[in-house]
Design a protein around this motif. Structure first.
Motif, PDB file in Angstrom:
ATOM      1  N   ASP A 441       0.837  -1.198   0.000  1.00  0.00           N
ATOM      2  CA  ASP A 441       0.000   0.000   0.000  1.00  0.00           C
ATOM      3  C   ASP A 441       0.874   1.251   0.000  1.00  0.00           C
ATOM      4  O   ASP A 441       1.790   1.379   0.808  1.00  0.00           O
ATOM      5  CB  ASP A 441      -0.897   0.023   1.238  1.00  0.00           C
ATOM      6  N   GLN A 442       0.546   2.179  -0.892  1.00  0.00           N
ATOM      7  CA  GLN A 442       1.211   3.478  -0.926  1.00  0.00           C
ATOM      8  C   GLN A 442       0.375   4.567  -0.266  1.00  0.00           C
ATOM      9  O   GLN A 442       0.889   5.615   0.110  1.00  0.00           O
ATOM     10  CB  GLN A 442       1.526   3.873  -2.369  1.00  0.00           C
ATOM     11  N   ALA A 443      -0.908   4.298  -0.129  1.00  0.00           N
ATOM     12  CA  ALA A 443      -1.828   5.200   0.564  1.00  0.00           C
ATOM     13  C   ALA A 443      -3.132   4.460   0.727  1.00  0.00           C
ATOM     14  O   ALA A 443      -3.403   3.464   0.042  1.00  0.00           O
ATOM     15  CB  ALA A 443      -2.039   6.490  -0.218  1.00  0.00           C
ATOM     16  N   GLY A 444      -3.982   4.953   1.649  1.00  0.00           N
ATOM     17  CA  GLY A 444      -5.208   4.241   1.922  1.00  0.00           C
ATOM     18  C   GLY A 444      -4.921   2.960   2.679  1.00  0.00           C
ATOM     19  O   GLY A 444      -3.819   2.742   3.197  1.00  0.00           O
ATOM     20  N   ALA A 445      -5.916   2.092   2.744  1.00  0.00           N
ATOM     21  CA  ALA A 445      -5.764   0.806   3.430  1.00  0.00           C
ATOM     22  C   ALA A 445      -6.581  -0.227   2.672  1.00  0.00           C
ATOM     23  O   ALA A 445      -7.816  -0.195   2.690  1.00  0.00           O
ATOM     24  CB  ALA A 445      -6.225   0.914   4.880  1.00  0.00           C
ATOM     25  N   SER A 466     -12.630  11.552   5.865  1.00  0.00           N
ATOM     26  CA  SER A 466     -12.588  11.942   7.273  1.00  0.00           C
ATOM     27  C   SER A 466     -11.557  11.149   8.056  1.00  0.00           C
ATOM     28  O   SER A 466     -11.174  11.548   9.158  1.00  0.00           O
ATOM     29  CB  SER A 466     -13.971  11.759   7.907  1.00  0.00           C
ATOM     30  N   MET A 467     -11.096  10.026   7.503  1.00  0.00           N
ATOM     31  CA  MET A 467     -10.090   9.195   8.157  1.00  0.00           C
ATOM     32  C   MET A 467      -8.697   9.399   7.571  1.00  0.00           C
ATOM     33  O   MET A 467      -7.751   8.735   7.982  1.00  0.00           O
ATOM     34  CB  MET A 467     -10.477   7.715   8.040  1.00  0.00           C
ATOM     35  N   ARG A 468      -8.589  10.288   6.592  1.00  0.00           N
ATOM     36  CA  ARG A 468      -7.298  10.486   5.932  1.00  0.00           C
ATOM     37  C   ARG A 468      -6.269  10.960   6.959  1.00  0.00           C
ATOM     38  O   ARG A 468      -6.470  11.966   7.640  1.00  0.00           O
ATOM     39  CB  ARG A 468      -7.426  11.513   4.817  1.00  0.00           C
ATOM     40  N   PRO A 469      -5.148  10.255   7.099  1.00  0.00           N
ATOM     41  CA  PRO A 469      -4.191  10.586   8.164  1.00  0.00           C
ATOM     42  C   PRO A 469      -3.492  11.916   7.930  1.00  0.00           C
ATOM     43  O   PRO A 469      -3.421  12.418   6.803  1.00  0.00           O
ATOM     44  CB  PRO A 469      -3.196   9.428   8.112  1.00  0.00           C
ATOM     45  N   GLN A 470      -2.993  12.475   9.008  1.00  0.00           N
ATOM     46  CA  GLN A 470      -2.163  13.671   8.933  1.00  0.00           C
ATOM     47  C   GLN A 470      -0.788  13.251   8.424  1.00  0.00           C
ATOM     48  O   GLN A 470      -0.141  12.376   8.983  1.00  0.00           O
ATOM     49  CB  GLN A 470      -2.058  14.315  10.313  1.00  0.00           C
ATOM     50  N   ASP A 471      -0.328  13.879   7.357  1.00  0.00           N
ATOM     51  CA  ASP A 471       0.900  13.464   6.674  1.00  0.00           C
ATOM     52  C   ASP A 471       2.135  13.624   7.541  1.00  0.00           C
ATOM     53  O   ASP A 471       2.207  14.512   8.402  1.00  0.00           O
ATOM     54  CB  ASP A 471       1.108  14.294   5.403  1.00  0.00           C
ATOM     55  N   TRP A 472       3.108  12.763   7.272  1.00  0.00           N
ATOM     56  CA  TRP A 472       4.471  13.044   7.699  1.00  0.00           C
ATOM     57  C   TRP A 472       4.910  14.316   6.983  1.00  0.00           C
ATOM     58  O   TRP A 472       4.619  14.509   5.800  1.00  0.00           O
ATOM     59  CB  TRP A 472       5.379  11.873   7.323  1.00  0.00           C
ATOM     60  N   GLU A 473       5.618  15.183   7.678  1.00  0.00           N
ATOM     61  CA  GLU A 473       5.902  16.502   7.100  1.00  0.00           C
ATOM     62  C   GLU A 473       6.876  16.442   5.929  1.00  0.00           C
ATOM     63  O   GLU A 473       6.982  17.404   5.165  1.00  0.00           O
ATOM     64  CB  GLU A 473       6.435  17.447   8.175  1.00  0.00           C
ATOM     65  N   ARG A 474       7.592  15.302   5.751  1.00  0.00           N
ATOM     66  CA  ARG A 474       8.599  15.246   4.686  1.00  0.00           C
ATOM     67  C   ARG A 474       8.052  14.723   3.354  1.00  0.00           C
ATOM     68  O   ARG A 474       8.748  14.794   2.355  1.00  0.00           O
ATOM     69  CB  ARG A 474       9.773  14.369   5.134  1.00  0.00           C
ATOM     70  N   ARG A 475       6.853  14.112   3.354  1.00  0.00           N
ATOM     71  CA  ARG A 475       6.276  13.722   2.068  1.00  0.00           C
ATOM     72  C   ARG A 475       4.764  13.626   2.185  1.00  0.00           C
ATOM     73  O   ARG A 475       4.227  13.209   3.210  1.00  0.00           O
ATOM     74  CB  ARG A 475       6.869  12.425   1.523  1.00  0.00           C
ATOM     75  N   PRO A 476       4.062  14.046   1.141  1.00  0.00           N
ATOM     76  CA  PRO A 476       2.603  13.941   1.155  1.00  0.00           C
ATOM     77  C   PRO A 476       2.168  12.496   0.870  1.00  0.00           C
ATOM     78  O   PRO A 476       2.783  11.793   0.068  1.00  0.00           O
ATOM     79  CB  PRO A 476       2.171  14.873   0.026  1.00  0.00           C
ATOM     80  N   THR A 477       1.129  12.074   1.549  1.00  0.00           N
ATOM     81  CA  THR A 477       0.524  10.786   1.231  1.00  0.00           C
ATOM     82  C   THR A 477      -0.388  10.967   0.028  1.00  0.00           C
ATOM     83  O   THR A 477      -1.254  11.846   0.024  1.00  0.00           O
ATOM     84  CB  THR A 477      -0.279  10.259   2.426  1.00  0.00           C
ATOM     85  N   PRO A 478      -0.234  10.165  -1.022  1.00  0.00           N
ATOM     86  CA  PRO A 478      -1.064  10.358  -2.225  1.00  0.00           C
ATOM     87  C   PRO A 478      -2.482   9.837  -2.018  1.00  0.00           C
ATOM     88  O   PRO A 478      -2.855   9.392  -0.925  1.00  0.00           O
ATOM     89  CB  PRO A 478      -0.319   9.547  -3.278  1.00  0.00           C
ATOM     90  N   LEU A 479      -3.270   9.876  -3.055  1.00  0.00           N
ATOM     91  CA  LEU A 479      -4.561   9.201  -3.038  1.00  0.00           C
ATOM     92  C   LEU A 479      -4.325   7.700  -2.974  1.00  0.00           C
ATOM     93  O   LEU A 479      -3.272   7.204  -3.395  1.00  0.00           O
ATOM     94  CB  LEU A 479      -5.370   9.582  -4.279  1.00  0.00           C
ATOM     95  N   PRO A 480      -5.278   6.929  -2.451  1.00  0.00           N
ATOM     96  CA  PRO A 480      -5.026   5.506  -2.171  1.00  0.00           C
ATOM     97  C   PRO A 480      -4.694   4.682  -3.411  1.00  0.00           C
ATOM     98  O   PRO A 480      -5.376   4.755  -4.430  1.00  0.00           O
ATOM     99  CB  PRO A 480      -6.352   5.046  -1.551  1.00  0.00           C
ATOM    100  N   TYR A 481      -3.642   3.892  -3.281  1.00  0.00           N
ATOM    101  CA  TYR A 481      -3.366   2.833  -4.249  1.00  0.00           C
ATOM    102  C   TYR A 481      -2.402   1.832  -3.644  1.00  0.00           C
ATOM    103  O   TYR A 481      -1.649   2.130  -2.719  1.00  0.00           O
ATOM    104  CB  TYR A 481      -2.842   3.370  -5.583  1.00  0.00           C
TER     105      TYR A 481
END
Length: 756
Positions: A441-445, A466-481
């Motif tokens: 998983d690169q994003a989502g679950a 509403s469940m989308r996590p707060q990103d690590w500040e060094r990289r954005p989490t993409p849309l789920p895949y």
């Protein structure tokens, strides 16, 4: 060059606290799916004492479903009422490590943050539940805990007034807190010195990717850890020696008593960011093939000879760029171990004088590029001194201890094979809530749930906006895949059934995505570099290469809550998309010749079932990929190494703008692709096959694109062919340069040497 060292037991320094690694961001996931025999061997190579790397500390990610570097670690709490500590594989790995080495130190840190964690009390529950779950389900007690985000914000108020007293109250007083896991500064040190409450709450000072420290850090009264640093890149033995230098320098210069490499293992696909670095590669779970890297035996030169509790002998700890040394002593037995590193290309003569050390001889172990972790003849100590000759680019350990070994796999290591086709998965064989095999998983679950197309189980993306996590500040989490399957797959068809659920959330933009030939999952893109078809909630569809739309339209018969199917066929340069068996469009496109499968969605509920991957009839279903530095490839002219960024295959990129510079090789097969970079500084080259000019290519592109085909050819006659590419030193009128940048070759057959 002659170097003189003194091992003086009157100069004892700080106490050694171990060498270890990090498991995070999905980088261990494929190991969990290995055949049992090979899985056991790999775990022994990593953790068994006096066997392989014999790691002494393991840092585990506290999952949040955010992408911290190259994947996600599932969260154990997706809401205040949700709890499942068995998600992910980090705690499983920690249990396996503890089974092999009861003395291993366990540490934990988070990258992202679940969406529901919005205040200190919720944050405390998130941490406490992790520790409680680790104890109750896995029988694990952690020794250390990083209180805040990896390389991010660090709240002393939270540490002093909430976390520390809470842990003391709730049965975790033994857990030591650290700070601040930063790559930026040492500002926490003066705060510690001036505030007794902070000093009482924190037990170690932690820093990343830094091997020296200011004097005020050394004088603060706390041990200093290099709590995350580089694991060696796989494409050169010199990187393994560079890691050894960082271990030595961390103490010799920075007085750091712990070194933690990232990652501990590479059980992940090469097309995600930050890969191609490890001490053990395990990315072939369908067969169980794995590769013990030379870097593992470089680590063993430390971990099999020194252990937590040993004491540094400061007089013999030096970090010269060419010849470095660490020396340590057992506090009770007075055993000595000395690690000597020669990173130069010249022989180094080392004379060691012993002072107040009772020893008559030392055993000697050696590693170079050709031979790893070999015991050679012992050295006698005469008149309290010895001399040793260090070969170029080598590491040695001198020791009075015994019991070390170069461990061997108990079971045969299977040959590496391509991902087997056809591949079918109806998701019925898994437990509810678990991830299916081979997915990263690169994003989502993406987890197994009930409600499949035929009444069985299915795969479901379970996170909503509403469940989308707060990103690590060094990289954005993409849309789920999620990504799965072999990276060398080339000509194949993939299909999947999907059911897009109606969502009550406002501004709903749900879609289902199916991708093929994923060769690059960029850290900055919402959709990976692959051919993909997306069908949106309102019937709109897009056939794209990465985020670039190639074709689009709208279906008239789609409705939410119903089962439908998507399919992609990749047949050489023809890419075709289907919806419910009906062709949407077929286009010709050559940028991506190979790669694995992608399943994706928005942050909305989509169920998937009946994944099917099949070869295209009469075409090779996979390719062989070679680094441009492969010994079978002849380079002439002026080629320059221009970086080891993980955006490039094998962290390798060669560039030339000199007219007449050539790439020349022989291959067997019917198809060929040259992989490199397209950008606004690239120019032109001529391509010859079997002595005949077949193309003039132009690598100019207004935006930078990695791992793209600069040239592809199909339907060659079966047999042997010769390829030549010549840089022209010419450029497109809009280009800012004329260079050609190349990093890999893909063929349907094999490369051959000119003598074959």
């Amino acid at each position: 060059m002659s170097i003189h060292l003194t091992v003086d037991s009157n100069t004892l320094g700080r106490i050694f606290e171990g060498i270890g690694g990090v498991t995070s961001n999905g980088m261990t996931k494929l190991l969990h799916e290995y055949p049992k025999n090979q899985q056991e061997d790999i775990l022994d190579f990593l953790f068994a004492p006096n066997f392989g790397a014999s790691l002494q500390t393991l840092k585990v990610e506290i999952g949040s479903d955010a992408n911290g570097t190259c994947g996600t670690e599932p969260s154990h709490m997706r809401s205040e009422t949700d709890f499942d500590i068995t998600r992910g594989v980090g705690l499983w790995l920690a249990k396996e490590a503890k089974k092999r080495n009861e003395a291993i130190f366990l540490d934990a840190i988070r990258w992202g943050t679940p969406a529901w964690v919005t205040d200190k009390d919720k944050k405390y529950q998130y941490y406490l539940k992790f520790l409680q779950g680790a104890r109750s389900v896995y029988s694990l007690d952690f020794d250390y805990l990083a209180p805040d985000e990896n390389e991010g914000a660090y709240s002393l108020d939270w540490v002093v007034n909430v976390l520390r007293p809470g842990l003391d109250r709730d049965g975790y007083a033994h857990v030591k807190l650290s700070g601040a896991d930063s790559t930026e500064d040492w500002n926490i040190v003066p705060i510690i010195k001036g505030h007794p409450d902070v000093r009482k709450s924190i037990s170690a000072l932690t820093r990343h990717y830094k091997q020296d420290s200011p004097q005020y850090a050394k004088e603060c009264g706390l041990p200093i850890y290099n709590s995350e640093d580089i694991a060696p890149f796989r494409n050169s033995f010199s990187f393994a020696l560079d890691m050894a230098y960082k271990i030595i320098r961390s103490y010799a210069s920075g007085k750091m008593v712990q070194y933690v490499m990232h990652p501990v293992i590479e059980a992940i696909y090469d097309n995600v960011p930050y890969t191609c670095k490890s001490i053990l590669l395990a990315a072939n779970p369908w067969t169980g093939h794995f590769v013990v890297q030379a870097g593992l035996w470089v680590v063993a030169h430390f971990t099999q000879f020194i252990h937590p509790g040993w004491v540094f002998i400061d007089s013999a700890c030096i970090d010269s760029p060419h010849c470095s040394c660490l020396a340590l002593q057992h506090p009770n037995t007075k055993d000595i171990s000395i690690i000597l590193l020669n990173r130069s290309k010249s022989i180094q003569q080392v004379t060691i004088t012993f002072k107040d050390v009772v020893v008559s001889y030392v055993k000697v172990w050696k590693t170079n590029e050709k031979e790893q972790f070999c015991e050679i003849d012992p050295l006698a100590i005469t008149h309290d001194a010895l001399c040793i000759t260090l070969e170029p680019l080598s590491i040695y350990t001198l020791t009075t201890t015994s019991g070390q070994q170069k461990g061997c796999a108990k079971f045969k290591i299977p040959e590496e094979t391509k991902f087997p086709l056809p591949y079918l998965d109806d998701f019925n064989t898994y437990e509810i809530g678990k991830q299916p095999r081979y997915t990263i998983d690169q994003a989502g679950a993406f987890e197994i749930c009930a409600g499949g197309r035929n009444g069985g189980k299915c795969l479901k993306q379970v996170l909503t906006n509403s469940m989308r996590p707060q990103d690590w500040e060094r990289r954005p989490t993409p849309l789920p895949y999620t990504i799965l399957g072999g990276q060398e797959l080339s000509n194949y068809a993939v299909s999947i059934d999907f059911n897009m659920e109606q969502m009550p959330e406002r501004n709903y933009e749900g879609y289902a995505l199916l991708g093929a030939r994923c060769n690059h999952a960029s850290a900055v893109c919402e959709i990976p570099e692959c051919y993909n078809v997306r069908l949106f909630y309102d019937g709109r569809w897009f056939l794209s290469c990465g985020q670039i739309v190639l074709s689009s339209g709208r279906t008239q018969d789609f409705s939410l809550g119903s089962w439908n199917s998507l399919a992609l066929h990749c047949e050489q340069k023809v890419i075709s998309a289907y919806y419910n068996g009906v062709l949407l469009d077929s286009i010709e496109h050559e940028e991506i010749p190979s790669g694995n499968i992608v399943i994706g969605s928005a942050y909305s509920h989509v169920r998937y079932d009946n994944l099917e991957v099949t070869p295209i009839e009469n075409l090779p279903d996979s390719c062989n990929r070679y680094s441009i530095l492969d010994y079978s490839i002849t380079l002439s002219g002026n080629w320059e190494k221009v970086g080891n960024d993980s955006d490039n295959y094998y962290r390798t990129l060669l560039a030339s703008s000199e007219r007449g510079s050539e790439i020349d090789f022989i291959f067997r097969g019917t198809s060929l692709s040259i992989i490199g970079v397209l950008d606004n500084e690239s120019g032109r080259a001529e391509v010859y096959i079997d002595g005949k000019k077949v193309s003039t290519i132009d690598a100019f592109c207004s935006s930078r694109k990695y791992r793209k085909s600069l040239f592809s050819v199909f339907n060659l006659p079966h047999g042997q062919h010769r390829f030549k590419m010549m840089v022209l030193g010419e450029q497109h009128e809009d280009s800012m340069g004329s260079r050609l940048s190349v990093n890999a070759v893909e063929t349907s057959g094999d490369l051959m040497t000119f003598t074959d």
